[in-house]
Enzyme design. Structure first.
Site, PDB file in Angstrom:
ATOM      1  N   ALA A 234     -11.918  -8.295   6.701  1.00 45.39           N
ATOM      2  CA  ALA A 234     -12.062  -8.415   5.248  1.00 45.39           C
ATOM      3  C   ALA A 234     -13.162  -9.398   4.881  1.00 45.39           C
ATOM      4  CB  ALA A 234     -10.739  -8.845   4.618  1.00 45.39           C
TER       5      ALA A 234
ATOM      6  N   THR B 225      -5.785  -2.195   8.873  1.00 39.88           N
ATOM      7  CA  THR B 225      -5.718  -3.579   8.424  1.00 39.88           C
ATOM      8  C   THR B 225      -5.615  -4.499   9.644  1.00 39.88           C
ATOM      9  OG1 THR B 225      -4.629  -5.074   6.849  1.00 39.88           O
ATOM     10  CG2 THR B 225      -3.197  -3.584   8.103  1.00 39.88           C
TER      11      THR B 225
ATOM     12  N   GLU C 201     -22.691   4.522   6.441  1.00 36.05           N
ATOM     13  CA  GLU C 201     -23.804   3.577   6.602  1.00 36.05           C
ATOM     14  C   GLU C 201     -23.419   2.145   6.227  1.00 36.05           C
ATOM     15  OE1 GLU C 201     -28.444   2.939   5.110  1.00 36.05           O
ATOM     16  OE2 GLU C 201     -27.274   4.657   4.391  1.00 36.05           O
TER      17      GLU C 201
ATOM     18  N   SER D 191       0.793  -1.233   0.000  1.00 35.65           N
ATOM     19  CA  SER D 191       0.000   0.000   0.000  1.00 35.65           C
ATOM     20  C   SER D 191       0.826   1.285   0.000  1.00 35.65           C
ATOM     21  CB  SER D 191      -0.975   0.002   1.180  1.00 35.65           C
ATOM     22  OG  SER D 191      -1.950  -0.989   1.015  1.00 35.65           O
TER      23      SER D 191
ATOM     24  N   LYS E 205      -9.429  -3.896  12.145  1.00 38.79           N
ATOM     25  CA  LYS E 205     -10.550  -3.402  11.352  1.00 38.79           C
ATOM     26  C   LYS E 205     -11.878  -3.345  12.112  1.00 38.79           C
ATOM     27  CE  LYS E 205      -8.796  -4.683   6.793  1.00 38.79           C
ATOM     28  NZ  LYS E 205      -9.083  -5.410   5.536  1.00 38.79           N
TER      29      LYS E 205
END
Length: 288
Positions: A135, A66, A82, A21, A70
């Site tokens: 995730a 991460t 939302e 990233s 999370k």
């Protein structure tokens, strides 16, 4: 060059040794002439609050989140988008006047990569997902949102699977089902699925010799998806290809979720082509 005016972006997680990233985002900032800088900040659950509290008082425009943070990050935010609130997981935070606003771009990034790389529409399809963490939650919710017929979910911590499935069924529609992790149960679910997704983290660097389950449970008619992008081809993906399965790794998800986060922080449309080129270059260098 970093100056007092440079807007900082962080990545909060542990471990971060193998993340792409920072390189992807910094190359994109430079290509567009934006005075931003993205840096990894290795932090686990225990010190997450202290780090986040500090970032609010520094020149940070936001940060990514991460593993393993999370879900925990939710308790420290002032506002949650939302969709992210329904998912119950955040991977992107924007800081506005000291307030922390959370979003989730993981699921959207995953679905976008499936469509782009495999021309695969989740509507009416059946999925088996291993891993109900940040995730996995995001992917399951987003697949349900886009019309998946059935989503089988499992996790080493069965209560995590149960929470995710019950929230999908309550907040979207009844399409999620939990199963206990065993070879027999996995085989039964996989045989009814169009796609099996490894969102458990098993097989990522540095434990590249591990797989989430035996390849004997697969069949050549299923798509095998692993959201890991380092290594590019996990052992799980390699074994699936040997059987003849179509496969899908986490590179596309990384790019598309990163592009959505980029737009949240900067207000500028993300250059997908530039971001893709950067990631491809990184992967190519790894393989030299």
């Amino acid at each position: 060059m970093i100056t007092l005016k440079t807007k900082m972006i962080g990545l909060l997680g542990e471990p971060l040794t193998f993340t792409f990233s920072p390189q992807m985002h910094n190359a994109t900032f430079e290509a567009l002439g934006l005075d931003y800088f993205y840096r990894p900040i290795e932090v686990g659950k225990e010190e997450l609050y202290n780090v986040v509290k500090g970032l609010k008082h520094m020149n940070y425009a936001g940060f990514n989140v991460t593993k393993p943070n999370k879900v925990r990050i939710l308790r420290y935010l002032d506002e949650v988008d939302e969709l992210a609130a329904k998912i119950g997981s955040v991977n992107t935070v924007k800081i506005v006047d000291g307030r922390l606003i959370g979003y989730n771009t993981d699921g959207e990034g995953y679905v976008a990569s499936l469509k782009e790389e495999l021309d695969f529409d989740p509507k009416g399809k059946t999925f088996t997902i291993l891993g109900a963490g940040g995730a996995g939650r995001a992917i399951a919710f987003t697949l349900g949102f886009y019309g998946a017929e059935k989503i089988y979910i499992t996790d080493r911590m069965i209560n995590c699977s149960e929470i995710v499935a019950s929230e999908i069924n309550a907040n979207l529609r009844t399409c999620a089902e939990v199963f206990e992790l065993s070879d027999a149960n996995l085989k039964a679910c996989i045989d009814k699925s169009d796609v099996v997704i490894n969102a458990s983290g098993i097989g990522m660097m540095p434990q590249v010799d591990r797989t989430p389950f035996s390849k004997e449970l697969l069949n050549k008619d299923i798509i095998v998806s692993d959201i890991t992008y380092n290594p590019l081809k996990t052992k799980f993906i390699q074994e699936a290809e040997e059987i003849g399965c179509r496969t899908h790794n986490g590179v596309g998800m990384l790019i598309h979720q990163g592009a959505k986060a980029f737009e949240i922080w900067t207000g500028v449309q993300a250059p997908i082509e530039e971001m893709t080129k950067t990631v491809v270059d990184i992967v190519s260098n790894l393989n030299k």
